[in-house]
Scaffold this active site. Structure first.
Site, PDB file in Angstrom:
ATOM      1  N   PRO A   1      -7.000  -5.676   8.798  1.00  0.00           N
ATOM      2  CA  PRO A   1      -6.622  -4.281   9.035  1.00  0.00           C
ATOM      3  C   PRO A   1      -7.847  -3.376   9.162  1.00  0.00           C
ATOM      4  O   PRO A   1      -8.927  -3.750   8.698  1.00  0.00           O
ATOM      5  CB  PRO A   1      -5.813  -3.902   7.788  1.00  0.00           C
ATOM      6  N   PRO A   2      -7.681  -2.226   9.783  1.00  0.00           N
ATOM      7  CA  PRO A   2      -8.813  -1.307   9.958  1.00  0.00           C
ATOM      8  C   PRO A   2      -9.430  -0.918   8.619  1.00  0.00           C
ATOM      9  O   PRO A   2      -8.722  -0.768   7.630  1.00  0.00           O
ATOM     10  CB  PRO A   2      -8.170  -0.070  10.598  1.00  0.00           C
TER      11      PRO A   2
ATOM     12  N   THR B   1     -11.369  -2.588   6.596  1.00  0.00           N
ATOM     13  CA  THR B   1     -11.587  -3.584   5.555  1.00  0.00           C
ATOM     14  C   THR B   1     -13.023  -4.089   5.539  1.00  0.00           C
ATOM     15  O   THR B   1     -13.414  -4.808   4.635  1.00  0.00           O
ATOM     16  CB  THR B   1     -10.646  -4.793   5.720  1.00  0.00           C
ATOM     17  N   GLY B   2     -13.807  -3.756   6.560  1.00  0.00           N
ATOM     18  CA  GLY B   2     -15.216  -4.128   6.522  1.00  0.00           C
ATOM     19  C   GLY B   2     -15.619  -5.196   7.527  1.00  0.00           C
ATOM     20  O   GLY B   2     -16.610  -5.894   7.319  1.00  0.00           O
ATOM     21  N   LYS B   3     -14.889  -5.313   8.626  1.00  0.00           N
ATOM     22  CA  LYS B   3     -15.217  -6.340   9.613  1.00  0.00           C
ATOM     23  C   LYS B   3     -16.557  -6.055  10.281  1.00  0.00           C
ATOM     24  O   LYS B   3     -17.419  -6.930  10.386  1.00  0.00           O
ATOM     25  CB  LYS B   3     -14.110  -6.435  10.670  1.00  0.00           C
TER      26      LYS B   3
ATOM     27  N   GLU C   1      12.942  16.907  -4.693  1.00  0.00           N
ATOM     28  CA  GLU C   1      11.854  16.201  -5.368  1.00  0.00           C
ATOM     29  C   GLU C   1      12.234  15.791  -6.787  1.00  0.00           C
ATOM     30  O   GLU C   1      11.876  14.706  -7.244  1.00  0.00           O
ATOM     31  CB  GLU C   1      10.584  17.060  -5.397  1.00  0.00           C
TER      32      GLU C   1
ATOM     33  N   HIS D   1      14.003  12.532  -6.730  1.00  0.00           N
ATOM     34  CA  HIS D   1      13.100  11.373  -6.691  1.00  0.00           C
ATOM     35  C   HIS D   1      12.505  11.095  -8.064  1.00  0.00           C
ATOM     36  O   HIS D   1      12.506   9.975  -8.551  1.00  0.00           O
ATOM     37  CB  HIS D   1      11.924  11.638  -5.744  1.00  0.00           C
TER      38      HIS D   1
ATOM     39  N   ASP E   1      12.035   9.555   4.069  1.00  0.00           N
ATOM     40  CA  ASP E   1      12.607   8.721   3.014  1.00  0.00           C
ATOM     41  C   ASP E   1      13.448   7.622   3.638  1.00  0.00           C
ATOM     42  O   ASP E   1      13.388   6.460   3.242  1.00  0.00           O
ATOM     43  CB  ASP E   1      13.554   9.539   2.121  1.00  0.00           C
TER      44      ASP E   1
HETATM   45  P1  ADP Z   1     -13.575  -2.347  10.090  1.00  0.00           P
HETATM   46  O1  ADP Z   1     -14.612  -2.732  11.089  1.00  0.00           O
HETATM   47  O2  ADP Z   1     -12.909  -3.499   9.433  1.00  0.00           O
HETATM   48  O3  ADP Z   1     -12.592  -1.352  10.611  1.00  0.00           O
HETATM   49  P2  ADP Z   1     -15.813  -1.101   8.868  1.00  0.00           P
HETATM   50  O4  ADP Z   1     -16.724  -2.245   8.669  1.00  0.00           O
HETATM   51  O5  ADP Z   1     -16.077  -0.248  10.056  1.00  0.00           O
HETATM   52  O6  ADP Z   1     -14.310  -1.592   8.897  1.00  0.00           O
HETATM   53  O7  ADP Z   1     -15.791  -0.220   7.540  1.00  0.00           O
HETATM   54  C1  ADP Z   1     -16.177   1.129   7.541  1.00  0.00           C
HETATM   55  C2  ADP Z   1     -17.015   1.457   6.333  1.00  0.00           C
HETATM   56  O8  ADP Z   1     -16.249   1.325   5.130  1.00  0.00           O
HETATM   57  C3  ADP Z   1     -18.184   0.523   6.157  1.00  0.00           C
HETATM   58  O9  ADP Z   1     -19.296   0.961   6.876  1.00  0.00           O
HETATM   59  C4  ADP Z   1     -18.425   0.565   4.661  1.00  0.00           C
HETATM   60  O10 ADP Z   1     -19.171   1.694   4.306  1.00  0.00           O
HETATM   61  C5  ADP Z   1     -17.035   0.748   4.107  1.00  0.00           C
HETATM   62  N1  ADP Z   1     -16.460  -0.568   3.763  1.00  0.00           N
HETATM   63  C6  ADP Z   1     -15.417  -1.166   4.375  1.00  0.00           C
HETATM   64  N2  ADP Z   1     -15.152  -2.362   3.801  1.00  0.00           N
HETATM   65  C7  ADP Z   1     -16.049  -2.537   2.821  1.00  0.00           C
HETATM   66  C8  ADP Z   1     -16.303  -3.585   1.878  1.00  0.00           C
HETATM   67  N3  ADP Z   1     -15.547  -4.700   1.848  1.00  0.00           N
HETATM   68  N4  ADP Z   1     -17.326  -3.439   1.011  1.00  0.00           N
HETATM   69  C9  ADP Z   1     -18.083  -2.315   1.036  1.00  0.00           C
HETATM   70  N5  ADP Z   1     -17.896  -1.300   1.892  1.00  0.00           N
HETATM   71  C10 ADP Z   1     -16.894  -1.384   2.782  1.00  0.00           C
HETATM   72 ZN    ZN Z   2      12.236  12.740  -0.240  1.00  0.00          ZN
END
Ligand code: ADP
Ligand code: ZN
Ligand code: MG
Length: 624
Positions: A195-196, A198-200, A417, A420, A492
């Site tokens: 997912p976006p 996550t640090g790819k 609210e 809920h 909801d």
């Molecule tokens: P993706 O490419 O998966 O969308 P990014 O690598 O661009 O994600 O992540 C954006 C920023 O968020 C990174 O530059 C870093 O600062 C932070 N980040 C994301 N994942 C991690 C992680 N696993 N550990 C440390 N920092 C992270």
């Molecule tokens: Zn509601």
């Protein structure tokens, strides 16, 4: 294009003096180190000068030279040159020959003419050649081993499995001989999926930093340009450069931008270009010989839309999954991103990790930064735990919205609210309610925020039913108190539908349908290949579950009508109630310890955040 033309202009101007040979920057530095540089004149990053003794480079030789200093160079050139007593002269950019300034002032017109010329040539050339060849050169960013601060595995946390998978690649890039000696082949194509945020991208850069090899990075969306043929030419150029620098790494970010399945993409126009680019990537990847030490990394958050051709053996046949971090992982990531913050002693990263189930690395980085901003705004000299709480809240609920509600509307929202929140207290095993507010934030007019205690990987049916009952609580409260419902429950109901469908179609929680998973692997969408009868049954079962939960919700609120009234009055008075105030207003005693329920990013789509589920949006629809 602009740069090319400017370069061209500058080179005309410079070469109109005595003939100078162009040498690579590295050659220049070597000569400087050897004490063979007599003097230099610099104009921004262009350097001209004289060697003391004749130097031969390629077919050229002589003492007059010129070179370009890469913008990413981190060396201390001044120190090096002064150490060897080389006089340095600098001219401000733009000064210099009157011819140059003339050219610069006519630049725009020249560019226009150049552009027209280019286009007319373009009509005649189809292959890469002439101007097109130069234009097609990749804009790949090269991070060579000694440029800039390095990203290493120490900057990446919470995604240990992915890191381990890539450690082997790093080892191979460092010592390819070790593998080749045994005839082992390292996969050329590795796809990072997750997912976006996550640090790819971060991980890919870390591979380069760890292996200390040249890294050519290119975002796939850059390929998709209007002029057909450019993308393919760039790919060709990129691979050629990488092969020349082997062992090296190519990184194609957002691969889905070009690698989308050819069958599924029906957009007109950009298609041709994308297809050519994609084909070129496939050709290049097939063209690797076993001992060409180039590793191609690519990243995507939508693997399901990729063209199957990309995933065939010999191409991106190795997949590294980058998942959202668990609690310990989140703590580790927070540690990295709070390294440079001045934290107050009351900041407990483990607590923060607990309060951010479902957050990914990028979210956590933002939270750390946001907390620091909040602290600075308040004029504090340390970032406190309260700042982090506020940052998390902002990220989950959005910013406070200046909006004035009429008294009737406010009362309705208070009831909604409160419904809920009260269900949150009454439904066994529900996530603890942290906050109840009728202050508009982001898109919502009010919210009930319940905080999951921790990640959960397994959901008992009762928990899911509880969530549905809780989500229906707002609407049920409107029914109980007003005998009518408003449009405010739209989001909801979306949640309700999503959870109920997952229960039936994914988790096999319907006795009528039995333990079947009708969803497509990967994205959790309901698959299409089952009979109409099954599909009808599915709808019926979803409806049954929702109806049962709705009835339960109305029943509980009717039975607790006095509590509902008290809670609504309390929040009307104070706008926002915290956990203790909620318990106090309802007269329910707070359980000694919070229940050992561990809660979760609900895997409704594999990526749904519990934050989204826990927060309730009364919906922009009641906005008037
Ligand atoms: P993706 O490419 O998966 O969308 P990014 O690598 O661009 O994600 O992540 C954006 C920023 O968020 C990174 O530059 C870093 O600062 C932070 N980040 C994301 N994942 C991690 C992680 N696993 N550990 C440390 N920092 C992270
Ligand atoms: Zn509601
Ligand atoms: Mg990315």
């Amino acid at each position: 294009m602009v740069l090319l033309l400017l370069n061209y202009i500058i080179s005309i101007v410079f070469t109109s003096g005595p003939a100078r040979m162009t040498v690579p920057y590295t050659t220049f530095v070597q000569q400087a180190n050897a004490g063979n540089v007599k003097d230099v004149t610099a104009q921004s990053n262009s350097i001209q000068g004289d060697f003391k003794k004749t130097v031969t480079y390629g077919t050229a030789s002589g003492t007059l030279f010129q070179t370009e200093r890469p913008v990413f160079a981190q060396d201390n050139l001044v120190a090096l040159l002064t150490q060897h007593n080389v006089p340095i002269t600098a001219t401000p950019p733009g000064s210099g020959s009157p011819l140059l300034s003339l050219l610069i002032s006519f630049g725009p017109a020249l560019l226009l003419i150049g552009g027209l010329l280019y286009l007319s040539r373009r009509m005649q050339t189809t292959g890469p050649g002439g101007i097109l060849g130069a234009f097609g050169q990749s804009r790949a960013k090269l991070y060579s081993p000694d440029s800039g601060p390095k990203t290493t595995f120490a900057d990446v946390a919470g995604i240990e499995e992915a890191k381990q998978d890539l450690a082997q690649v790093v080892d191979f890039l460092r010592t390819p001989e070790k593998y080749q000696r045994l005839g082992a082949q390292i996969p050329h194509g590795i796809l990072l999926v997750g997912p976006p945020g996550t640090g790819k991208t971060l991980l890919a850069r870390a591979v380069a930093g760890e292996s200390n090899r040249p890294f050519f990075s290119l975002s796939a969306s850059e390929f998709v340009e209007a002029i057909v043929g450019v993308g393919a030419a760039r790919v060709r150029d990129l691979f050629a450069k990488a092969k020349a620098a082997a062992p090296s790494i190519i990184f194609i970010d957002e691969l889905d931008a070009i690698g989308r399945s050819r069958a599924s993409s029906a957009t007109f126009g950009a298609n041709d270009e994308r297809e050519q680019t994609l084909n070129q990537i496939l050709t290049e990847m097939d063209g690797f010989t076993p001992n060409q030490n180039v590793v191609v990394l690519a990243a995507t958050n939508r693997p399901e839309v990729l063209d199957p051709a990309l995933l065939r053996p010999g191409r991106f046949d190795r997949r590294v999954t980058v998942s959202p971090p668990d609690r310990a992982g989140r703590e580790a990531i927070l540690k990295i991103h709070t390294r440079n913050l001045r934290l107050a002693p009351d900041v407990n990263l483990d607590d923060i990790a607990g309060a951010t189930a479902g957050f990914v690395g990028a979210d956590l980085r933002n939270i750390a930064n946001e907390a620091a901003l909040i602290a600075a705004q308040k004029g504090e000299d340390q970032v406190t735990h309260a700042d982090f709480d506020e940052a998390i809240e902002r990220s989950v609920l959005g910013l406070r919205r200046p909006i004035v509600l009429g008294p009737d509307e406010k009362r309705l929202i208070a009831y909604h609210e409160s419904g809920h929140a009260l269900m949150g207290l009454l439904v066994p095993g529900a996530d603890p309610v942290k906050k109840l507010t009728i202050v508009p934030r982001g898109l919502s007019l009010g919210s009930t925020y319940s905080q999951p205690i921790d990640d959960r990987y397994n959901y008992p049916e009762s928990y899911l039913r509880g969530r549905i009952t809780l989500a229906l609580g707002g609407r049920a409260a409107e029914e109980v108190a007003y005998g009518a419902v408003t449009t405010g429950a739209e989001s909801d109901l979306q949640q309700v539908n999503q959870i109920a469908r997952s229960m039936v179609a994914r988790f096999g929680m319907s006795p009528k349908l039995g333990p079947l998973n009708l969803t497509q692997p990967g994205n959790g969408d309901v698959a299409q290949h089952f009979s109409e009868e099954t599909s009808k049954l599915l709808d019926e079962e979803v409806r049954r579950i929702v109806d049962e939960c709705h009835r339960e919700s109305v029943r509980m609120l009717t039975e607790n009508r006095d509590r509902l009234d008290r809670l609504a009055e309390a929040v009307l008075k104070k706008d926002t109630l915290d956990t203790d105030e909620i318990y106090a207003a309802t007269g329910i005693s707070k359980p000694a310890s919070s229940h050992p329920v561990i809660a979760p990013p609900l895997p409704a789509n594999g990526s749904a955040r519990d934050g989204d589920l826990a927060k309730d949006e009364v919906g922009s629809e009641i906005r008037r």
